[in-house]
Write a protein that holds these residues in place. Sequence first.
Motif, mmCIF file in Angstrom:
data_model
loop_
_atom_site.group_PDB
_atom_site.id
_atom_site.type_symbol
_atom_site.label_atom_id
_atom_site.label_comp_id
_atom_site.label_asym_id
_atom_site.label_seq_id
_atom_site.Cartn_x
_atom_site.Cartn_y
_atom_site.Cartn_z
ATOM 1 N N MET A 143 39.076 -0.210 -28.988
ATOM 2 C CA MET A 143 37.486 -0.501 -28.966
ATOM 3 C C MET A 143 36.975 0.848 -29.746
ATOM 4 O O MET A 143 36.563 1.717 -28.882
ATOM 5 C CB MET A 143 37.055 -0.645 -27.552
ATOM 6 N N SER A 144 36.812 0.879 -31.070
ATOM 7 C CA SER A 144 36.352 1.935 -31.582
ATOM 8 C C SER A 144 35.064 1.985 -32.286
ATOM 9 O O SER A 144 34.390 3.138 -32.600
ATOM 10 C CB SER A 144 37.330 2.205 -32.673
ATOM 11 N N ASP A 145 34.341 0.920 -32.147
ATOM 12 C CA ASP A 145 32.997 1.008 -32.731
ATOM 13 C C ASP A 145 31.937 0.017 -32.051
ATOM 14 O O ASP A 145 32.460 -0.767 -31.018
ATOM 15 C CB ASP A 145 32.723 0.654 -34.320
ATOM 16 N N SER A 146 30.713 -0.057 -32.448
ATOM 17 C CA SER A 146 29.623 -1.218 -31.606
ATOM 18 C C SER A 146 30.101 -2.464 -31.985
ATOM 19 O O SER A 146 29.185 -3.303 -31.358
ATOM 20 C CB SER A 146 28.324 -0.542 -32.262
ATOM 21 N N SER A 147 30.826 -2.808 -32.849
ATOM 22 C CA SER A 147 30.914 -4.094 -33.408
ATOM 23 C C SER A 147 32.158 -4.654 -32.585
ATOM 24 O O SER A 147 32.575 -5.979 -32.712
ATOM 25 C CB SER A 147 31.283 -4.345 -34.864
ATOM 26 N N THR A 148 32.800 -3.855 -31.431
ATOM 27 C CA THR A 148 33.907 -4.278 -30.927
ATOM 28 C C THR A 148 33.548 -5.325 -29.886
ATOM 29 O O THR A 148 32.302 -5.512 -29.428
ATOM 30 C CB THR A 148 34.211 -3.012 -29.956
ATOM 31 N N GLN A 149 34.479 -6.439 -29.923
ATOM 32 C CA GLN A 149 34.041 -7.522 -29.099
ATOM 33 C C GLN A 149 35.232 -7.639 -28.055
ATOM 34 O O GLN A 149 36.464 -7.456 -28.316
ATOM 35 C CB GLN A 149 33.946 -8.917 -29.667
ATOM 36 N N PHE A 150 34.965 -7.928 -26.942
ATOM 37 C CA PHE A 150 35.888 -8.254 -25.878
ATOM 38 C C PHE A 150 36.236 -9.677 -25.828
ATOM 39 O O PHE A 150 35.637 -10.628 -26.377
ATOM 40 C CB PHE A 150 35.136 -7.835 -24.434
ATOM 41 N N ARG A 151 37.387 -10.042 -25.010
ATOM 42 C CA ARG A 151 37.818 -11.350 -25.010
ATOM 43 C C ARG A 151 36.517 -12.141 -24.231
ATOM 44 O O ARG A 151 36.094 -11.763 -23.222
ATOM 45 C CB ARG A 151 39.076 -11.613 -23.993
ATOM 46 N N ARG A 152 36.380 -13.283 -24.716
ATOM 47 C CA ARG A 152 35.288 -14.149 -24.168
ATOM 48 C C ARG A 152 35.806 -15.173 -23.087
ATOM 49 O O ARG A 152 37.101 -15.590 -23.512
ATOM 50 C CB ARG A 152 34.495 -14.705 -25.119
ATOM 51 N N VAL A 153 35.057 -15.594 -22.213
ATOM 52 C CA VAL A 153 35.722 -16.624 -21.431
ATOM 53 C C VAL A 153 35.104 -17.924 -21.879
ATOM 54 O O VAL A 153 34.267 -17.920 -22.783
ATOM 55 C CB VAL A 153 34.811 -16.468 -19.825
ATOM 56 N N SER A 154 35.518 -19.047 -21.091
ATOM 57 C CA SER A 154 35.141 -20.343 -21.659
ATOM 58 C C SER A 154 33.750 -20.508 -21.544
ATOM 59 O O SER A 154 32.932 -19.976 -20.902
ATOM 60 C CB SER A 154 35.585 -21.376 -20.621
ATOM 61 N N ARG A 155 33.254 -21.203 -22.320
ATOM 62 C CA ARG A 155 31.856 -21.800 -22.490
ATOM 63 C C ARG A 155 31.218 -22.400 -21.254
ATOM 64 O O ARG A 155 30.089 -22.368 -20.939
ATOM 65 C CB ARG A 155 31.319 -22.647 -23.614
ATOM 66 N N LEU A 156 32.240 -22.727 -20.516
ATOM 67 C CA LEU A 156 31.650 -23.308 -18.977
ATOM 68 C C LEU A 156 31.856 -22.382 -17.964
ATOM 69 O O LEU A 156 31.478 -22.734 -16.700
ATOM 70 C CB LEU A 156 32.772 -24.619 -18.746
ATOM 71 N N ILE A 157 32.105 -21.074 -18.334
ATOM 72 C CA ILE A 157 32.255 -20.099 -17.326
ATOM 73 C C ILE A 157 31.154 -18.868 -17.611
ATOM 74 O O ILE A 157 31.183 -18.490 -18.666
ATOM 75 C CB ILE A 157 33.683 -19.623 -17.316
ATOM 76 N N GLN A 158 30.744 -18.312 -16.477
ATOM 77 C CA GLN A 158 29.734 -17.147 -16.526
ATOM 78 C C GLN A 158 30.732 -15.908 -16.926
ATOM 79 O O GLN A 158 31.412 -15.330 -16.258
ATOM 80 C CB GLN A 158 28.825 -17.075 -15.686
ATOM 81 N N GLY A 159 30.307 -15.070 -17.748
ATOM 82 C CA GLY A 159 30.865 -13.699 -18.248
ATOM 83 C C GLY A 159 29.515 -12.783 -18.361
ATOM 84 O O GLY A 159 28.551 -13.168 -18.287
ATOM 85 N N TYR A 160 30.162 -11.666 -18.957
ATOM 86 C CA TYR A 160 28.874 -10.740 -19.123
ATOM 87 C C TYR A 160 28.121 -11.010 -20.146
ATOM 88 O O TYR A 160 28.669 -11.361 -21.374
ATOM 89 C CB TYR A 160 29.589 -9.263 -19.069
ATOM 90 N N ASP A 161 26.623 -10.910 -20.230
ATOM 91 C CA ASP A 161 25.851 -11.063 -21.301
ATOM 92 C C ASP A 161 26.360 -10.026 -22.561
ATOM 93 O O ASP A 161 26.279 -8.909 -22.535
ATOM 94 C CB ASP A 161 24.457 -10.628 -20.938
ATOM 95 N N VAL A 162 26.716 -11.130 -23.738
ATOM 96 C CA VAL A 162 27.398 -10.297 -24.455
ATOM 97 C C VAL A 162 26.246 -9.321 -25.498
ATOM 98 O O VAL A 162 26.623 -8.104 -25.855
ATOM 99 C CB VAL A 162 27.716 -11.288 -25.893
ATOM 100 N N ASP A 163 25.052 -9.566 -25.364
ATOM 101 C CA ASP A 163 24.150 -8.582 -26.268
ATOM 102 C C ASP A 163 23.998 -7.318 -25.249
ATOM 103 O O ASP A 163 24.025 -6.180 -26.030
ATOM 104 C CB ASP A 163 22.997 -9.369 -26.321
#
Length: 81
Positions: free
Chosen positions: A1-21
């Motif tokens: 994770m080296s820059d601001s465009s880094t993305q983490f693994r996402r959960v299913s669209r039916l499960i709540q995860g942390y707000d991406v923005d």
Amino acid sequence: MSDSSTQFRRVSRLIQGYDVDEVDRFVTRVLETIAAKPGISEPVSEVEVQRVVFRRRLGGYDPGAVDNALDQWARQLRQQR
């Protein structure tokens, strides 16, 4: 994770995860602080990294993956003091 465009693994669209923005904005500040970028307007403290709370959104980032990265960054900030 080296820059601001880094993305983490996402959960299913039916499960709540942390707000991406929210996570992306905070991670940008953390990485700029760790890199000691000149002119950073809002450096982040170790305590802030440890206490940050993100809203939950369907299909967001996997909380475990984000929390693990935050723990590592908090340690880095502690060592930089």
